[in-house]
Motif scaffolding. Sequence first.
Motif, PDB file in Angstrom:
ATOM      1  N   ASN A   1      14.544 -42.333 -13.381  1.00  0.00           N
ATOM      2  CA  ASN A   1      14.048 -42.352 -14.516  1.00  0.00           C
ATOM      3  C   ASN A   1      12.821 -43.318 -14.537  1.00  0.00           C
ATOM      4  OD1 ASN A   1      15.735 -40.485 -16.157  1.00  0.00           O
ATOM      5  ND2 ASN A   1      17.399 -42.181 -16.220  1.00  0.00           N
ATOM      6  N   SER A   2      12.751 -44.068 -13.471  1.00  0.00           N
ATOM      7  CA  SER A   2      11.574 -44.737 -13.555  1.00  0.00           C
ATOM      8  C   SER A   2      10.279 -44.105 -12.886  1.00  0.00           C
ATOM      9  CB  SER A   2      11.711 -46.195 -12.863  1.00  0.00           C
ATOM     10  OG  SER A   2      11.900 -45.850 -11.355  1.00  0.00           O
ATOM     11  N   LEU A   3      10.590 -42.955 -12.272  1.00  0.00           N
ATOM     12  CA  LEU A   3       9.455 -42.044 -11.606  1.00  0.00           C
ATOM     13  C   LEU A   3       8.934 -41.264 -12.481  1.00  0.00           C
ATOM     14  CD1 LEU A   3      10.690 -40.942  -8.037  1.00  0.00           C
ATOM     15  CD2 LEU A   3       9.204 -42.926  -8.648  1.00  0.00           C
ATOM     16  N   PRO A   4       7.453 -40.907 -12.693  1.00  0.00           N
ATOM     17  CA  PRO A   4       6.781 -40.207 -13.453  1.00  0.00           C
ATOM     18  C   PRO A   4       7.181 -38.674 -13.186  1.00  0.00           C
ATOM     19  CG  PRO A   4       5.290 -41.689 -12.366  1.00  0.00           C
ATOM     20  CD  PRO A   4       6.617 -42.077 -11.873  1.00  0.00           C
ATOM     21  N   ASP A   5       7.570 -38.104 -14.302  1.00  0.00           N
ATOM     22  CA  ASP A   5       7.730 -36.532 -14.165  1.00  0.00           C
ATOM     23  C   ASP A   5       9.231 -36.210 -13.882  1.00  0.00           C
ATOM     24  OD1 ASP A   5       5.039 -36.264 -14.333  1.00  0.00           O
ATOM     25  OD2 ASP A   5       4.794 -35.802 -12.477  1.00  0.00           O
ATOM     26  N   PHE A   6      10.037 -37.148 -13.573  1.00  0.00           N
ATOM     27  CA  PHE A   6      11.416 -37.121 -13.401  1.00  0.00           C
ATOM     28  C   PHE A   6      12.243 -37.557 -14.639  1.00  0.00           C
ATOM     29  CE2 PHE A   6      10.673 -36.919  -8.766  1.00  0.00           C
ATOM     30  CZ  PHE A   6      11.666 -36.104  -8.511  1.00  0.00           C
ATOM     31  N   HIS A   7      13.265 -37.107 -14.862  1.00  0.00           N
ATOM     32  CA  HIS A   7      14.396 -37.235 -15.908  1.00  0.00           C
ATOM     33  C   HIS A   7      15.562 -37.255 -15.276  1.00  0.00           C
ATOM     34  CE1 HIS A   7      16.457 -37.726 -19.573  1.00  0.00           C
ATOM     35  NE2 HIS A   7      16.840 -36.238 -19.570  1.00  0.00           N
ATOM     36  N   CYS A   8      16.626 -38.226 -15.454  1.00  0.00           N
ATOM     37  CA  CYS A   8      17.946 -38.242 -14.859  1.00  0.00           C
ATOM     38  C   CYS A   8      19.052 -38.613 -15.862  1.00  0.00           C
ATOM     39  CB  CYS A   8      17.930 -38.946 -13.620  1.00  0.00           C
ATOM     40  SG  CYS A   8      19.521 -38.611 -12.389  1.00  0.00           S
ATOM     41  N   PRO A   9      19.685 -37.517 -16.444  1.00  0.00           N
ATOM     42  CA  PRO A   9      20.931 -38.105 -17.510  1.00  0.00           C
ATOM     43  C   PRO A   9      21.765 -38.823 -16.834  1.00  0.00           C
ATOM     44  CG  PRO A   9      20.746 -35.715 -17.413  1.00  0.00           C
ATOM     45  CD  PRO A   9      19.593 -36.325 -16.598  1.00  0.00           C
ATOM     46  N   PRO A  10      22.542 -39.731 -17.609  1.00  0.00           N
ATOM     47  CA  PRO A  10      23.715 -40.227 -16.820  1.00  0.00           C
ATOM     48  C   PRO A  10      24.779 -39.114 -16.349  1.00  0.00           C
ATOM     49  CG  PRO A  10      23.724 -40.827 -19.119  1.00  0.00           C
ATOM     50  CD  PRO A  10      22.518 -39.887 -18.974  1.00  0.00           C
ATOM     51  N   VAL A  11      25.532 -39.313 -15.130  1.00  0.00           N
ATOM     52  CA  VAL A  11      26.467 -38.579 -14.776  1.00  0.00           C
ATOM     53  C   VAL A  11      27.823 -38.998 -14.978  1.00  0.00           C
ATOM     54  CG1 VAL A  11      27.021 -37.575 -12.323  1.00  0.00           C
ATOM     55  CG2 VAL A  11      24.543 -37.740 -12.895  1.00  0.00           C
ATOM     56  N   GLN A  12      28.782 -38.064 -15.069  1.00  0.00           N
ATOM     57  CA  GLN A  12      30.266 -38.674 -15.518  1.00  0.00           C
ATOM     58  C   GLN A  12      31.214 -38.370 -14.176  1.00  0.00           C
ATOM     59  OE1 GLN A  12      30.158 -35.400 -18.480  1.00  0.00           O
ATOM     60  NE2 GLN A  12      31.222 -36.889 -19.713  1.00  0.00           N
ATOM     61  N   SER A  13      30.745 -37.776 -13.018  1.00  0.00           N
ATOM     62  CA  SER A  13      31.529 -37.509 -12.026  1.00  0.00           C
ATOM     63  C   SER A  13      31.095 -36.807 -10.855  1.00  0.00           C
ATOM     64  CB  SER A  13      32.635 -36.489 -12.586  1.00  0.00           C
ATOM     65  OG  SER A  13      31.949 -35.318 -12.590  1.00  0.00           O
ATOM     66  N   GLY A  14      31.724 -36.828  -9.678  1.00  0.00           N
ATOM     67  CA  GLY A  14      31.117 -36.074  -8.485  1.00  0.00           C
ATOM     68  C   GLY A  14      30.527 -37.348  -7.687  1.00  0.00           C
TER      69      GLY A  14
END
Lengths: 478, 478
Positions: B374-387
């Motif tokens: 999420n801190s990198l430009p052009d990236f987006h990473c929503p929270p993950v629940q498992s795995g």
Amino acid sequence: MSVMMRLTLNSSAEEQLQKQAETHRLQLTQKMSKPFKKLIDVSSGDIQSTGMKPITFVRQVLAGCLCPDLLLSDTLPHDVQLRVQKLLEHCDGGSVGAYAESSGMAYVQRTVAKYISARDGGLSSNPAHIFITSGSLRAITVVLKLLAQSGGSFQTGVMVPVPLPNALPHVLERVGSLPLFYCLREEAGWSIEREELHRAIQASKDHCCPRAIYISNPSNPTGHVQSRESIKDVIRFAAQNNLFLLVDEVYQDTVFGLGSEFVSYKKVLAEMGPPYSNTVQLASVHSLSNGIMGECGLRAGYMELVNVDESVMLFAEALLCGDISTPITGQIALDVMADPPRPGNQSYFLYKQEMESRLNTLKCNVHRSTEFFNSLPDFHCPPVQSGIFIYPHLKFSPAALTYAQGLGVEAGLWYCERLLQEEGVCVGVNRCVGEAVTHNSPPGSCWHLRLCVLMPPDALEEVLCHLQAFHCRFLSKL
Amino acid sequence: MSVMMRLTLNSSAEEQLQKQAETHRLQLTQKMSKPFKKLIDVSSGDIQSTGMKPITFVRQVLAGCLCPDLLLSDTLPHDVQLRVQKLLEHCDGGSVGAYAESSGMAYVQRTVAKYISARDGGLSSNPAHIFITSGSLRAITVVLKLLAQSGGSFQTGVMVPVPLPNALPHVLERVGSLPLFYCLREEAGWSIEREELHRAIQASKDHCCPRAIYISNPSNPTGHVQSRESIKDVIRFAAQNNLFLLVDEVYQDTVFGLGSEFVSYKKVLAEMGPPYSNTVQLASVHSLSNGIMGECGLRAGYMELVNVDESVMLFAEALLCGDISTPITGQIALDVMADPPRPGNQSYFLYKQEMESRLNTLKCNVHRSTEFFNSLPDFHCPPVQSGIFIYPHLKFSPAALTYAQGLGVEAGLWYCERLLQEEGVCVGVNRCVGEAVTHNSPPGSCWHLRLCVLMPPDALEEVLCHLQAFHCRFLSKL
């Protein structure tokens, strides 16, 4: 009845017996009353199930690889520790818990290549042509799938011997190839005869496209070992008919017959020189399960491809990749099989002793059980040169045959079912086909039993005792 | 471009990357000069290859089973010794070197059934309906083969999610089934939506016969965990459309999202009562390779069949039998997974500590790498629940897209190839499909990377460091 129909019958007779054996086994665990206390299955080559102990070095290396903490003390011999370190260096992340390449660990491929090269008197073996698989059947399946896929509009035909290893018909069925049977001649010690190969391929040519010949050498279940000349004959035949040579050499380490020697197809092919040596396509398979190692539960084997196109090998890799990579534990055991302790290593003496004792047990047991069957009325058991099975011939008397026909059952199957029900001994069974039957005996009277005899001598005596008691009762009731 | 074509592309993009990674790895062993010293593959869930240590109890039990002589001293803890004795009692001939039944060791089937029953709050589980296989993919293949064989003249269709586990397309291709894609909605946290299921099945009905729906829950690669209500929706959908439910639940032990909980399809099915609970056919698979155990190299998993005809189960057994029996070592590890040390056992404390530490590492690493992306430009990473994966979204700028198009390559693949070439990091890559793409972005601009993050924290930092360096260079050169 055609040879093919009879074989289908045999295969399903075996299956019926196996199913009955499983039922008996289950019922024993449920404390159901039986005329026997335990079930003894000598139909398969699973030698550890009948009490053979594993080779210590193999198991020590595996224990060390699984639990590297064992290397912190001197629980394991020094050479075991070194082998463990070496193997773990070649596992991803230093652990047997990681995946390996689909065609096997590169390190194990190299070990196997060195082993083959040493076996064949220095003939080169390319590690990239070695495919580690989870057993010899898996390797055979991959080759047959490749051949079936590359076929044209005709169904792919694969020449297979009669008698043949009992798992083979299923493999052929699964890949959709047609078995083209060539009969081995019992009267000639189960040798492969050129005329019979020609007859078999001619007979097939109008309804399928013969693409391969499967050879079991040393032979399962007959124990015959091919001579160099016989191998040359087969190679010439394969070349003439453009057949892929699929050679099952899993009993290469269990040749004990006087004057018999294992020579690999690969070596003979190389000796024959061009055009054979650089054109005939060959796959040779070996495994950890069969023969002297007997580590069936660890699931590993290998195949070496010779004169096979690089593009075809890529397909083989894709097939293996698409399926299941061989368990790393099995690959490690394969490494030990191909590179056992050497003179000077701490484990050498014990390893040598265990292997010699095992081969000695095998020889004595083969001798003992051959004599035993030759002493029983209606049985005849010629000497065996190799492998872990004996394959006695049982010729039913007219009285027995009439009795079985009255019951509407095949005599051989009836015999083995009763043996199982009354004594708890499960053997393999095949109806005879070929000359001996058609010329001298009424149909359905000649059978073979198949017994794995590599087991502790007292376990063998127990089996023979059951067989003796049963056969005497069987004869007396006719 | 249709969803199917894109997926084919994705799958082959992954393969291209994997092949390049293998080449780099080989070249490193040959001391070829590279901008990096080692190759780090985070595209697969092979956690031991990136440095996670195995669970001690599993390995100790295996070492003891392989080398029972270790029980003669006090090298192994007392409860390990007892477990070894118990397991060897249930091996033929008391050895892991013997074959087991084709559907697995009866003892391990019973252990797994007890584990499932305890997991599902006491719901009964029949050991005869548990099939031990050499991994979850093997189990899925067997079910898909059964369905394909029972089909009529239309090709069998299998509904599969987008995105989907990267090995699945190959399995479908091999069994000859047609994938019917249903899209998971990224905007809704990758949930399964009823309308999309209906759309997907309607779209398929003129060209194939939909017979099954494959669900990955907890989801690979998105990390989404289905709610009870969502599972009920899917079960109703399966019932309405007479679909076999093929549920991949291999990440059931790695649910860590706040408020998320794993509930098995089997449990929800039972709770729904008739007609669902006694008619909807279900296969649930789990494995030793995935999730918290991470013992990929040992090759074992299981599937439980629910509401499946006895005759169909016999076919399943025949398919497993015809193939490869699961290595006994893997079956033993599966026994430990299903029946770990309990409070009071000597190994309990260490086992608990190792498992907690592993889950904790996983949670911290997921958090750390999510923040990182999420801190990198052009990236987006929503929270993950498992795995054990994160699945960041990468949206290429018009400049990057134009550059890639100029080179004639797909932007996502180009990015990952360069990452591999320059930093030696191999990640998974998928082109986005679905709403987000079609509405807001030019074609080919939205991608996802797939990274397994269950590894020692310092190894993760190393990976992130490479990613950071690469991404900054990538942006600066546009």
